[in-house]
Design an enzyme around this catalytic site. Structure first.
Site, PDB file in Angstrom:
ATOM      1  N   CYS A 113       3.136 -37.326  26.363  1.00  0.00           N
ATOM      2  CA  CYS A 113       2.560 -35.692  26.476  1.00  0.00           C
ATOM      3  C   CYS A 113       3.775 -35.031  28.007  1.00  0.00           C
ATOM      4  O   CYS A 113       4.083 -34.309  28.045  1.00  0.00           O
ATOM      5  CB  CYS A 113       1.387 -35.542  26.689  1.00  0.00           C
ATOM      6  N   HIS A 249      -0.313 -28.392  30.123  1.00  0.00           N
ATOM      7  CA  HIS A 249      -0.346 -29.397  28.786  1.00  0.00           C
ATOM      8  C   HIS A 249      -1.381 -29.113  27.167  1.00  0.00           C
ATOM      9  O   HIS A 249      -2.653 -29.470  28.148  1.00  0.00           O
ATOM     10  CB  HIS A 249      -0.260 -30.826  28.627  1.00  0.00           C
ATOM     11  N   ASN A 279      -2.883 -30.589  19.803  1.00  0.00           N
ATOM     12  CA  ASN A 279      -2.400 -31.299  20.749  1.00  0.00           C
ATOM     13  C   ASN A 279      -0.814 -32.690  19.557  1.00  0.00           C
ATOM     14  O   ASN A 279      -0.666 -33.292  19.521  1.00  0.00           O
ATOM     15  CB  ASN A 279      -2.767 -33.099  21.473  1.00  0.00           C
TER      16      ASN A 279
HETATM   17  N1  ACO Z   1     -15.988 -36.367  14.946  1.00  0.00           N
HETATM   18  C1  ACO Z   1     -17.556 -36.515  15.235  1.00  0.00           C
HETATM   19  N2  ACO Z   1     -17.722 -37.240  15.779  1.00  0.00           N
HETATM   20  C2  ACO Z   1     -17.009 -37.526  16.802  1.00  0.00           C
HETATM   21  C3  ACO Z   1     -15.248 -37.607  16.175  1.00  0.00           C
HETATM   22  C4  ACO Z   1     -15.049 -36.823  15.338  1.00  0.00           C
HETATM   23  N3  ACO Z   1     -13.661 -36.577  15.137  1.00  0.00           N
HETATM   24  N4  ACO Z   1     -15.033 -38.346  17.355  1.00  0.00           N
HETATM   25  C5  ACO Z   1     -15.855 -38.992  18.007  1.00  0.00           C
HETATM   26  N5  ACO Z   1     -17.175 -38.835  17.470  1.00  0.00           N
HETATM   27  C6  ACO Z   1     -18.630 -39.197  17.503  1.00  0.00           C
HETATM   28  C7  ACO Z   1     -18.207 -40.605  18.745  1.00  0.00           C
HETATM   29  O1  ACO Z   1     -18.529 -42.027  17.551  1.00  0.00           O
HETATM   30  C8  ACO Z   1     -19.615 -40.634  19.845  1.00  0.00           C
HETATM   31  O2  ACO Z   1     -20.619 -40.917  18.976  1.00  0.00           O
HETATM   32  P1  ACO Z   1     -21.210 -42.227  19.494  1.00  0.00           P
HETATM   33  O3  ACO Z   1     -22.091 -40.665  20.477  1.00  0.00           O
HETATM   34  O4  ACO Z   1     -22.954 -41.766  17.873  1.00  0.00           O
HETATM   35  O5  ACO Z   1     -20.954 -42.720  20.127  1.00  0.00           O
HETATM   36  C9  ACO Z   1     -19.783 -39.001  20.103  1.00  0.00           C
HETATM   37  O6  ACO Z   1     -18.855 -38.002  19.307  1.00  0.00           O
HETATM   38  C10 ACO Z   1     -18.833 -38.665  21.113  1.00  0.00           C
HETATM   39  O7  ACO Z   1     -17.491 -39.430  21.799  1.00  0.00           O
HETATM   40  P2  ACO Z   1     -17.232 -39.333  22.993  1.00  0.00           P
HETATM   41  O8  ACO Z   1     -15.238 -40.228  23.084  1.00  0.00           O
HETATM   42  O9  ACO Z   1     -17.660 -39.691  24.178  1.00  0.00           O
HETATM   43  O10 ACO Z   1     -16.799 -37.472  22.495  1.00  0.00           O
HETATM   44  P3  ACO Z   1     -15.660 -36.858  24.098  1.00  0.00           P
HETATM   45  O11 ACO Z   1     -17.207 -35.591  24.325  1.00  0.00           O
HETATM   46  O12 ACO Z   1     -14.909 -37.765  25.358  1.00  0.00           O
HETATM   47  O13 ACO Z   1     -14.590 -36.317  23.440  1.00  0.00           O
HETATM   48  C11 ACO Z   1     -12.325 -36.592  23.360  1.00  0.00           C
HETATM   49  C12 ACO Z   1     -13.923 -37.082  22.380  1.00  0.00           C
HETATM   50  C13 ACO Z   1     -12.230 -35.064  22.280  1.00  0.00           C
HETATM   51  C14 ACO Z   1     -11.381 -37.579  22.345  1.00  0.00           C
HETATM   52  C15 ACO Z   1     -12.329 -36.435  24.593  1.00  0.00           C
HETATM   53  O14 ACO Z   1     -12.592 -37.515  24.764  1.00  0.00           O
HETATM   54  C16 ACO Z   1     -10.933 -35.908  25.255  1.00  0.00           C
HETATM   55  O15 ACO Z   1     -10.343 -35.171  24.759  1.00  0.00           O
HETATM   56  N6  ACO Z   1     -10.117 -37.156  25.404  1.00  0.00           N
HETATM   57  C17 ACO Z   1      -9.258 -36.195  26.642  1.00  0.00           C
HETATM   58  C18 ACO Z   1      -8.335 -37.719  25.910  1.00  0.00           C
HETATM   59  C19 ACO Z   1      -6.814 -36.703  25.187  1.00  0.00           C
HETATM   60  O16 ACO Z   1      -6.549 -34.930  24.606  1.00  0.00           O
HETATM   61  N7  ACO Z   1      -5.823 -37.359  23.959  1.00  0.00           N
HETATM   62  C20 ACO Z   1      -5.319 -36.960  23.354  1.00  0.00           C
HETATM   63  C21 ACO Z   1      -3.237 -37.474  23.941  1.00  0.00           C
HETATM   64  S1  ACO Z   1      -3.265 -37.558  25.693  1.00  0.00           S
HETATM   65  C22 ACO Z   1      -3.085 -35.959  26.341  1.00  0.00           C
HETATM   66  O17 ACO Z   1      -2.190 -35.835  25.858  1.00  0.00           O
HETATM   67  C23 ACO Z   1      -3.312 -36.653  28.147  1.00  0.00           C
END
Ligand code: ACO
Length: 322
Positions: A113, A249, A279
């Site tokens: 990224c 970003h 993203n």
């Molecule tokens: N729809 C519904 N539920 C979902 C989804 C979805 N699309 N995806 C995950 N869940 C569920 C999970 O299974 C989990 O369920 P559980 O509690 O029963 O186990 C619950 O939602 C919570 O999951 P988490 O992963 O803890 O959710 P979080 O609040 O952390 O959000 C996310 C996830 C959006 C990926 C977040 O962690 C994030 O944005 N992280 C940054 C990573 C990123 O942006 N990466 C992209 C590339 S890297 C970069 O560009 C820097």
């Protein structure tokens, strides 16, 4: 003193738009979950026969027109991408050929990224060294072809696009500072498990997909983006209140908000496109810049901080007067 200055911008997004409602039909998710956890409402998805160089060429033509330059003027092409058309030749040479440019150096940079900021920083060195008079710098991805469309934890996050800038030497700033960094110890938190020298021919469906520990990426991203921005301000003796725009970003609205809060920068001064683009990895910062320029918010002379964070981890910032 020679500075690098952005002389023109452009962006291109593939025609097909996929909304959160469309994703509800593919995986077990909801519009509400995606909006509240990520801020994403829709993303553009490339057609099956489209490649990343196609997107680059479209964005480049717009940026060249904006800067009033032609193919004959371009003497350097640098493309930041993680999703090139081919393993080789490098994508910048494909773009070069398509634009009818011959002979100038053309190379790609892979920093996930942060790819565009690595590309822009590298270009800045060429310009300051007096070697380059008119550079085409692009951040572009078709990241949706690397996504596992059955994995709801990742497929809702990403989108495709390309952002391009023309960079020229200038006696007035211009790019004031560039800071890049990386720390390979975080590879396991975010990576793609297949490459040219690893399992390319062994990989089956399900092996080839983005692997991410979202929660942990989130925490390091917020911490690092705050530090990177402060580092740029401190290095230039600039107060956060002097900034006209922060262009981070666009990975997740919550990361953007947390970073702005940490820095004490109001969201009105932050360009946000994640709701429309998702993203787009290396394309996100140059596309957000182009959005701000074209809708009139970003004006000539404005002080802008670009920053990014991505797989590796890699990170970087560019402080500049537009
Ligand atoms: N729809 C519904 N539920 C979902 C989804 C979805 N699309 N995806 C995950 N869940 C569920 C999970 O299974 C989990 O369920 P559980 O509690 O029963 O186990 C619950 O939602 C919570 O999951 P988490 O992963 O803890 O959710 P979080 O609040 O952390 O959000 C996310 C996830 C959006 C990926 C977040 O962690 C994030 O944005 N992280 C940054 C990573 C990123 O942006 N990466 C992209 C590339 S890297 C970069 O560009 C820097």
């Amino acid at each position: 003193m020679i500075y690098s200055k952005i002389a023109g911008t452009g962006r291109y997004l593939p025609a097909r738009i996929m909304t959160n409602a469309d994703l509800e039909k593919i995986v077990d998710t909801t519009d509400e979950w995606i909006r509240t956890r990520t801020g994403v409402e829709r993303r553009h998805v490339a057609a099956e026969d489209q490649t990343t160089s196609d997107l680059c060429v479209e964005a480049a033509v717009i940026a060249m027109e904006d800067a009033g330059v032609t193919a004959d003027d371009i003497d350097l092409i640098v493309v930041g991408t993680t999703s090139p058309d081919l393993i080789f030749p490098n994508i910048a040479t494909l773009v070069q050929h398509r634009l009818g440019i011959h002979g100038c150096p053309a190379f790609s940079i892979e920093a996930a990224c942060t790819g565009f900021l690595y590309a822009l920083t590298t270009t800045d060195k060429f310009i300051r060294a007096g070697e380059t008079k008119c550079a085409l710098v692009i951040g572009a991805e078709i990241i949706t072809k690397l996504v596992d469309w059955t994995d709801r934890a990742t497929c809702v996050l990403f989108g495709d696009g390309a952002g391009a800038v023309i960079v020229k030497p200038s006696e007035e700033a211009g790019i004031m500072s560039c800071h890049l960094g990386a720390d390979g110890q975080y590879k396991e938190l975010l990576y793609y498990p297949v490459g040219a020298s690893k399992d390319l021919h062994k990989a089956g469906v399900g092996d080839s997909r983005i692997l991410m520990k979202g929660n942990e990426v989130f925490k390091v991203a917020v911490r690092t983006l705050g530090k990177v921005a402060q580092e740029a301000l401190d290095a230039n003796g600039i107060d956060k209140d002097d900034l006209d725009w922060l262009i981070p970003h666009q990975a997740n609205l919550r990361i953007i908000q947390a970073t702005a809060k940490r820095l004490g920068i109001p969201m009105e001064k932050v360009i946000v496109t994640v709701q429309d683009h998702g993203n787009t990895s290396a394309a996100s910062v140059p596309m957000a810049l182009d959005v701000g320029v074209r809708d009139g918010r970003i004006q000539r002379g404005h002080l802008i901080l670009l920053e990014a964070f991505g797989g590796g981890f890699t990170w970087g910032s560019v402080l500049m007067r537009y």
